[in-house]
Design an enzyme around this catalytic site. Structure first.
Site: not given
Ligand code: MOS
Length: 757
Positions: A249-250, A651, A718
């Site tokens: 999803g990102f 990741q 992230e």
């Molecule tokens: Mo991430 S941009 O918190 O799915």
């Protein structure tokens, strides 16, 4: 129920653990939202506006309605009531595009839905949607790339509530900048970027009287439920959202989008289940993107390299009606020690769909700007950029005036430099060569938030020696199924292949959104609490239920370890496996519920919780054909205790590859004539792929951060993307002498290079 055939004899925490859901994915048996099928299922295809600014004058649906097997063409006049939803703090009712679909005739962005065709097959629905004729009054869309702030007050509404535009301030940054011995004053630009998860967004909606059930590839099912309950005027108990697997999803699947409400409304009108899956083109128009940012960064420093002043003034563009704020200042106030600082932001409205978080929202474009400015400052000072960072290492979070929970940024730089061979660097532009190629080296720091969302979970221990753990969070491909199994195995001694993990259903205990890299950190205490409560229940069974060999003991005489109940006086060797105890007492299972509080809404946090990291990048430059490649990346991450180093490294590697795309390839182009994202497909929107992946080395420092949870695990989804682009542009400057401050780096930018041989 994902399982693997592996036997755990000791705790799997910190062990390289293959994903327990892997076999389901590679064998095609994992059910993604749009894979489900139901009797009488109908297919919906939305009709997209082909202008970005204007008004819908007339919608001619006659031809489409006459097509065989078409059930309906829904538009504003016949879709039925779709209500507005509002934010319900702290964690509900969140949506970036809040206007209900078809709410008025005004078109504010290209691809806005103006109708939806429903038919017995997808092909018929698509043909019917294409046959709908729309006429518009059209005005020129504003998709200008140069951002000037709107005239907004200093406190504004955002997707997440009211925020001050003056984000952080200390000392007198203007004065300190004016009198600084060395200055950088530059503007950095990052383009609109579109999330391209492989799984398209989509919804299956079905009604049973006043009960609405939807299958959606959501990163946040409880928030989605709260929005849909409002949009259809239902108590939230009447809405069930199911998301078993997410094809990534990102961030694009964090908050609800309008296609979901359209599918629900169409299903309601027809009394049948309706499936609506977006096209790749629609994914560029109506389900969010990372907004364009424009950031002026001013750094003032002494000749020795001590920062005196830091100012960051940043802007993002957004849609006409929304409230999206790209938090480019997230890492600025705490990353370096500087007595005088100001971070201030503004926004600019455009005829585009709403932006939304994209992997590392805010900090990723923000750190591109601030870390680029640090690299420019180092070059001006002629000091090593690693040394500059060491000189400005803070003792505490100077933005909040509180200590860090756990910060090992300098150790990241030190280890990264050693592994990369940074000591061999010759800082002169174009001076380093290998195999006929010019080498460029660059470095950047990385930071990302940490903490917890509120979370609940339940753990069952069963009479066949298996366990079940359930939570209404999601696995978006990052490894949540596996992490939860590892946590339960650690606590109960049940091997991974006997643990059933159940996620992705609002009928389960409420779980966190799969966002902010916060799921793992949030789940640890909730799952541990649930497991502890299941064990307590087991010990009670042992002392109270007929058939138990511990009938003459009291609860305090007993203990549980590695799957066995035993009398403390006799030791674990004389214990009984919990499955035996349950069978002897005629119990199928014991259950424990667990819960943990969130940390993000704490008014007065005692510690500043973040992850840190750095990237060392080598590019190769081949001037004769203007070819720039990222050749080698060494990344070091201080992400707390790493529960699954296999998934963790994966990741970070994925994020580094994404960072190469950010630096060199990705940008969404809006046609100035009609406002359409014109590279809205996987052929024209370039992302880095396997062939672009460099040699990568990932190291974790593995310092537990026990302020976050008892295991000390932070999230790592992230942070691997933060800083990559700044290290690449620094390396590019080192190789070519061209300073690129607007991403992505284009071949045209590099043609001005003076390094020609
Ligand atoms: Mo991430 S941009 O918190 O799915």
């Amino acid at each position: 129920m994902p399982t693997i055939t592996e036997t755990a004899t000791t705790s799997p925490i910190g062990r390289q653990t293959p994903r327990i859901d892997g076999p389901f994915k590679v064998s095609g048996t994992a059910m993604y939202a749009s894979d489900f099928n139901f009797a009488g299922l109908l297919y919906a295809v939305p009709v997209e506006a082909t202008i970005a600014n204007g008004k819908l004058q007339k919608l001619d649906t006659r031809e489409a309605e006459k097509m065989p097997d078409v059930r309906a063409i829904f538009h504003r006049a016949n879709i039925g009531k779709i209500f507005r939803s509002v934010l319900q703090p702290p964690n509900s009712g969140i949506a970036d595009e809040r206007r209900p679909p078809l709410a008025d005739d005004v078109i504010r962005y290209y691809g806005q839905y103006i109708a939806v065709a429903v038919a017995d097959t997808f092909e018929t629905a698509k043909a019917a949607a294409d046959a709908v004729r729309a006429t518009y009054t059209t005005e020129k869309p504003n998709v200008n790339l140069d951002l000037q702030p709107e005239n907004e007050p200093e406190v504004v509404e955002t997707t997440h509530g009211r925020l001050k535009r003056l984000q952080s301030e200390r000392g007198d940054p203007d004065k300190a900048f004016a009198s600084a011995q060395v200055k950088v004053d530059q503007t950095y630009v990052t383009p609109a970027e579109t999330h391209n998860p492989i799984e398209l967004q989509g919804t299956i909606a079905m009604w049973d009287g006043q009960m609405l059930t939807i299958y959606e590839e959501s990163q946040g099912i409880f928030n989605l439920r709260s929005v849909l309950a409002q949009m259809f005027g239902l108590p939230k108990e009447n809405v069930r959202v199911i998301t078993k697997f997410v094809g990534s999803g990102f961030g694009s699947k964090l908050w609800p989008w309008t296609h979901c409400a359209l599918a629900c409304a169409a299903a309601r009108q027809l009394g049948k289940p309706v499936k609506l899956v977006l096209s790749r083109r629609m994914m560029f128009q109506s389900v969010g993107h990372r907004p364009r940012t424009q950031q002026r960064v001013r750094l003032g420093a002494t000749n020795e390299g001590k920062l005196e002043s830091l100012m960051q003034d940043y802007l993002n563009d957004l849609d006409i009606l929304g409230g999206y704020h790209e938090n480019c200042g997230e890492a600025t106030s705490y990353f370096y020690s500087v007595p005088n600082l100001r971070v201030h932001w503004g926004r600019t409205r455009r005829n585009i769909g709403s932006p939304t978080p994209m992997r590392g929202p805010g900090a990723v474009p923000g750190l591109f700007a601030t870390e680029s400015a640090m690299n420019e400052l180092a070059d001006q000072l002629k000091i090593d950029p690693v040394r500059l960072r060491e000189l400005n290492e803070p003792k505490i979070d100077e933005g909040k005036g509180i200590p860090f929970s756990s910060r090992h940024y300098l150790e990241c730089l030190q280890l990264g430099g050693e592994r990369f061979g940074w000591a061999n660097r010759n800082s002169e532009v174009g001076s380093m060569k290998r195999d006929g190629l010019i080498l460029g080296w660059g470095v950047s720091g990385a930071a990302w938030i940490s903490g917890r969302f509120p979370a609940q979970a339940s753990v069952e221990l069963r009479d066949d020696g298996s366990a079940r753990v359930a939570c209404g969070t999601q696995d978006i491909g990052t490894g949540t199924y596996t992490i939860l199994a590892q946590l339960v195995s650690d606590k109960t001694g049940v091997p991974l292949n006997k643990i059933e993990v159940v996620l992705g259903d609002t009928s389960l205990p409420p779980g966190p959104i799969s966002g902010g890299s916060l799921v793992t950190g949030s789940m640890v205490p909730a799952v541990f609490d649930a497991a502890d409560n299941a064990i307590t229940s087991l010990l009670t069974v042992a002392t109270t239920e007929p058939g138990s060999p511990f009938g003459n003991r009291t609860r305090d005489d007993l203990a549980f370890e590695s799957g066995r109940v035993f009398a403390k006086a006799d030791g674990p060797a004389k214990g009984v496996p919990f499955a035996d105890l349950l069978r002897r007492t005629n119990m199928r299972l014991v259950t424990g519920s667990g819960k943990s509080e969130g940390t993000l809404d704490e008014k007065k946090p005692k510690v500043s919780m973040h992850s840190y990291g750095c990237h060392f990048v080598e590019v190769t430059w081949q001037p004769a054909i203007a070819r720039l490649r990222v050749n080698r990346v060494v990344t070091v991450i201080d992400g707390g205790r790493i529960i699954n180093p296999l998934a963790g490294r994966n990741q970070i590697e994925g994020a580094v590859v994404m960072g190469i795309g950010m630096a060199l390839l990705e940008h969404t182009i809006y046609d100035p004539q009609n406002g359409a994202p014109i590279n809205s497909n996987l052929a024209d929107y370039l992302m880095s792929v396997n062939a672009d992946a460099p040699l990568m080395e990932v190291h974790f420092l593995d310092y537990p951060d026990t302020d976050v949870n008892p295991l000390g695990a932070r999230g790592i989804g992230e942070i691997g993307l933060a800083g990559v682009a700044a290290a690449i542009t620094a390396a590019t400057y080192h190789a070519t002498g061209v300073r690129v401050r607007e991403l992505p780096i284009r071949i045209e930018d590099l043609l001005t290079s003076s390094i020609l041989t």
